[in-house]
Design a protein around this motif. Structure first.
Motif, short mmCIF file in Angstrom:
data_model
loop_
_atom_site.label_atom_id
_atom_site.label_comp_id
_atom_site.label_asym_id
_atom_site.label_seq_id
_atom_site.Cartn_x
_atom_site.Cartn_y
_atom_site.Cartn_z
N LEU A 175 0.82 -1.21 0.00
CA LEU A 175 0.00 0.00 0.00
C LEU A 175 0.86 1.26 0.00
O LEU A 175 0.53 2.25 -0.68
CB LEU A 175 -0.93 -0.01 1.22
N ILE A 176 1.94 1.26 0.76
CA ILE A 176 2.85 2.41 0.76
C ILE A 176 3.40 2.65 -0.64
O ILE A 176 3.43 3.79 -1.14
CB ILE A 176 4.01 2.18 1.75
N THR A 177 3.81 1.58 -1.30
CA THR A 177 4.39 1.69 -2.63
C THR A 177 3.38 2.17 -3.66
O THR A 177 3.66 3.05 -4.47
CB THR A 177 4.97 0.32 -3.06
N ALA A 178 2.17 1.60 -3.61
CA ALA A 178 1.12 2.01 -4.54
C ALA A 178 0.77 3.48 -4.35
O ALA A 178 0.63 4.24 -5.32
CB ALA A 178 -0.12 1.14 -4.36
N GLY A 179 0.60 3.89 -3.10
CA GLY A 179 0.25 5.27 -2.82
C GLY A 179 1.34 6.24 -3.23
O GLY A 179 1.06 7.28 -3.84
N PHE A 180 2.59 5.88 -2.94
CA PHE A 180 3.71 6.77 -3.30
C PHE A 180 3.81 6.97 -4.80
O PHE A 180 3.89 8.10 -5.28
CB PHE A 180 5.02 6.21 -2.76
N PHE A 181 3.86 5.89 -5.56
CA PHE A 181 4.06 6.03 -7.01
C PHE A 181 2.88 6.72 -7.69
O PHE A 181 3.08 7.48 -8.63
CB PHE A 181 4.35 4.67 -7.65
N ALA A 182 1.67 6.47 -7.22
CA ALA A 182 0.52 7.17 -7.78
C ALA A 182 0.62 8.67 -7.49
O ALA A 182 0.43 9.51 -8.39
CB ALA A 182 -0.78 6.61 -7.21
N GLY A 183 0.93 9.02 -6.24
CA GLY A 183 1.04 10.43 -5.88
C GLY A 183 2.15 11.13 -6.64
O GLY A 183 1.99 12.27 -7.10
N HIS A 184 3.28 10.45 -6.80
CA HIS A 184 4.41 11.03 -7.51
C HIS A 184 4.07 11.25 -8.99
O HIS A 184 4.36 12.32 -9.55
CB HIS A 184 5.62 10.10 -7.38
N ALA A 185 3.44 10.28 -9.63
CA ALA A 185 3.08 10.43 -11.04
C ALA A 185 2.08 11.57 -11.24
O ALA A 185 2.19 12.35 -12.20
CB ALA A 185 2.51 9.11 -11.57
N VAL A 186 1.11 11.68 -10.35
CA VAL A 186 0.10 12.75 -10.45
C VAL A 186 0.75 14.12 -10.27
O VAL A 186 0.52 15.04 -11.06
CB VAL A 186 -1.02 12.54 -9.41
N ALA A 187 1.58 14.26 -9.24
CA ALA A 187 2.19 15.55 -8.96
C ALA A 187 3.18 15.97 -10.04
O ALA A 187 3.18 17.12 -10.50
CB ALA A 187 2.88 15.52 -7.59
N SER A 188 4.03 15.04 -10.48
CA SER A 188 5.05 15.40 -11.47
C SER A 188 4.44 15.73 -12.82
O SER A 188 4.89 16.65 -13.51
CB SER A 188 6.07 14.26 -11.62
N SER A 189 3.39 15.01 -13.23
CA SER A 189 2.74 15.32 -14.50
C SER A 189 2.02 16.66 -14.42
O SER A 189 1.95 17.41 -15.40
CB SER A 189 1.78 14.21 -14.91
N ALA A 190 1.47 17.00 -13.25
CA ALA A 190 0.80 18.30 -13.07
C ALA A 190 1.80 19.44 -13.20
O ALA A 190 1.47 20.51 -13.72
CB ALA A 190 0.11 18.35 -11.71
N VAL A 191 3.04 19.23 -12.74
CA VAL A 191 4.08 20.25 -12.91
C VAL A 191 4.33 20.51 -14.39
O VAL A 191 4.40 21.65 -14.85
CB VAL A 191 5.38 19.81 -12.20
#
Length: 430
Positions: free
Chosen positions: A337-353
């Protein structure tokens, strides 16, 4: 999607919407189109090499501690130095990519990083190992920001989240394969041979990357003048949405860096007592990150950016709490769950940048990467110190504080978007 639903400004949304009818944008790559698969595979392999090298010592920290006679907090510097070097140099490297091109800088960065990677196994002391890792991290700084800028320029906006998600998925595969391979190799032949094997793997990825990546068609050389660079950085830091995204990326990485730096120490100790090879295999949970990162685009489409960030933060927090259990299956579920949440959050934030920045995209991405890897360095060090002081519960506490930060910033973004929407309605009424 309206400004109220995304938190972006009206200007940014307008810019993002324009390319649909622009002839230059029509020649950009899109899924199924010419060059897209080659580009995706090339950047996927670059992501594999980057994360495999960057975190090559993380699963081996107990062995490094044993050989050099140092505590977890000292051995963790072999990770923190690499991520810190990347954080310090990512902005200057992004400036070089604006002048000399994304592909050129990415190729040079990989070449230097893999060369240093072949020297790491011969480090005679913990100090020398930390220095080599810092140099390696600095060399890798040319990859993340340049890759995101390349994608923003060469891929159609509607496909950008998916394309960046694939690059992030490559990061997860690199992180996973590096740790799994080093775990089993180190169990038989020691940590030095293990990091040497990762160096050879990175060489193969670097060669394939250079052969596969299509020549950029939409790159326009910028200026290397410090005044221009500082002006661009000032503009990005003056954007409230970008500031929030930078902080979110750093906080997510604080959780991830702390958890995966310390997990090896926890699993080798009581009540688990796992051997090094099994501990390395624990990192197979990175495959979950590969899936969550590559599906981030669909997640944003269904929930919106902020909804996706809430879900990612909640998933990460749930995983942290589960990992406190003394039962190995629950610890593993927590890591999933930590891994799934981290990578999803990172992909969303970095693409928004990448979507938000309307100029100086390499610098916008570089600032994100810089804060992101500062978060990794802070997480690695703080997580190890908390573990030394209070065991695994201390490391989890550091992670939970970071998740609270993510949620708080996202809530503030929601409020800011509502205020902006009301102002737009008032202005429209007049």
């Amino acid at each position: 999607m309206s400004p109220a639903s995304t938190g972006a400004s009206t200007t940014v949304d307008a810019v993002s919407a324009v390319p649909a009818s622009d002839s230059a944008a029509d020649s950009r790559m899109t899924p199924g189109g010419p060059g897209y698969r080659r580009m995706s595979l090339a950047l996927f392999l670059a992501g594999v090499a980057t994360f495999a090298l960057l975190y090559s010592t993380q699963a081996l920290l107990p062995l490094i501690s044993g050989e050099f006679g140092v505590a977890a907090s000292e051995a963790s510097w072999t990770v923190a130095a690499a991520t810190g070097g990347l954080a310090l140099f990512v902005l200057p490297m992004s400036a070089l990519s604006e002048r000399y091109g994304r592909r050129t800088v990415m190729t040079a960065s990989l070449a230097v990083a893999v060369s240093v990677g072949l020297l790491v196994p011969f480090a005679p002391s913990i100090g020398a190992l930390v220095v080599l890792r810092a140099v390696q991290g600095a060399a890798l700084a040319g990859l993340p920001a340049s890759a995101q800028a390349y994608l923003a320029e060469e891929v159609r906006p509607r496909a950008l989240v998916t394309a960046i998600g694939l690059f992030v998925a490559g990061n997860s595969v690199g992180g996973m394969s590096g740790r799994v391979i080093t775990g089993w190799v180190a169990q038989e032949w020691g940590w030095r041979i293990a990091v040497g094997v990762i160096g050879v793997l990175a060489v193969a990825c670097a060669i394939a990357f250079r052969l596969l990546l299509p020549t950029p068609k939409h790159f326009k050389a910028g200026s290397l003048r410090p005044r221009v660079l500082l002006g661009t950085v000032r503009d990005h830091l003056g954007n409230p949405l970008l500031r929030r995204l930078y902080a979110i990326g750093a906080l997510f990485m604080t959780v991830f860096g702390g958890v995966y730096t310390v997990i090896g120490y926890r699993l080798t100790g009581a009540p688990f007592g796992l051997p090094q090879g099994i501990i390395g295999s624990i990192f197979l949970v990175y495959l979950v990150g590969t899936v969550s990162a590559s599906t981030a685009g669909r997640l944003v489409g269904r929930l919106g950016r902020r909804g996706a960030l809430y879900l990612a933060g909640g998933t990460t927090a749930t995983g942290l709490l589960l990992s406190l259990a003394p039962a190995l299956p629950l610890v593993l579920l927590g890591l999933v769950l930590i891994t799934a949440g981290f990578f999803a959050g990172h992909a969303v934030a970095s693409s928004a940048v990448s979507k938000t920045a309307v100029h100086g995209r390499a610098q916008a991405s570089a600032l994100y990467q810089s804060t992101y890897y500062v978060g990794s360095s802070v997480g690695s060090t703080a997580g190890a110190m908390a573990f030394h002081a209070d065991g695994w519960g201390g490391t989890v506490g550091v992670g939970l504080l970071a998740v609270v930060g993510v949620v708080t910033i996202t809530v503030l973004g929601t409020r800011a978007a509502r205020v902006e929407a009301r102002r737009a309605l008032v202005a429209g009424a007049h």
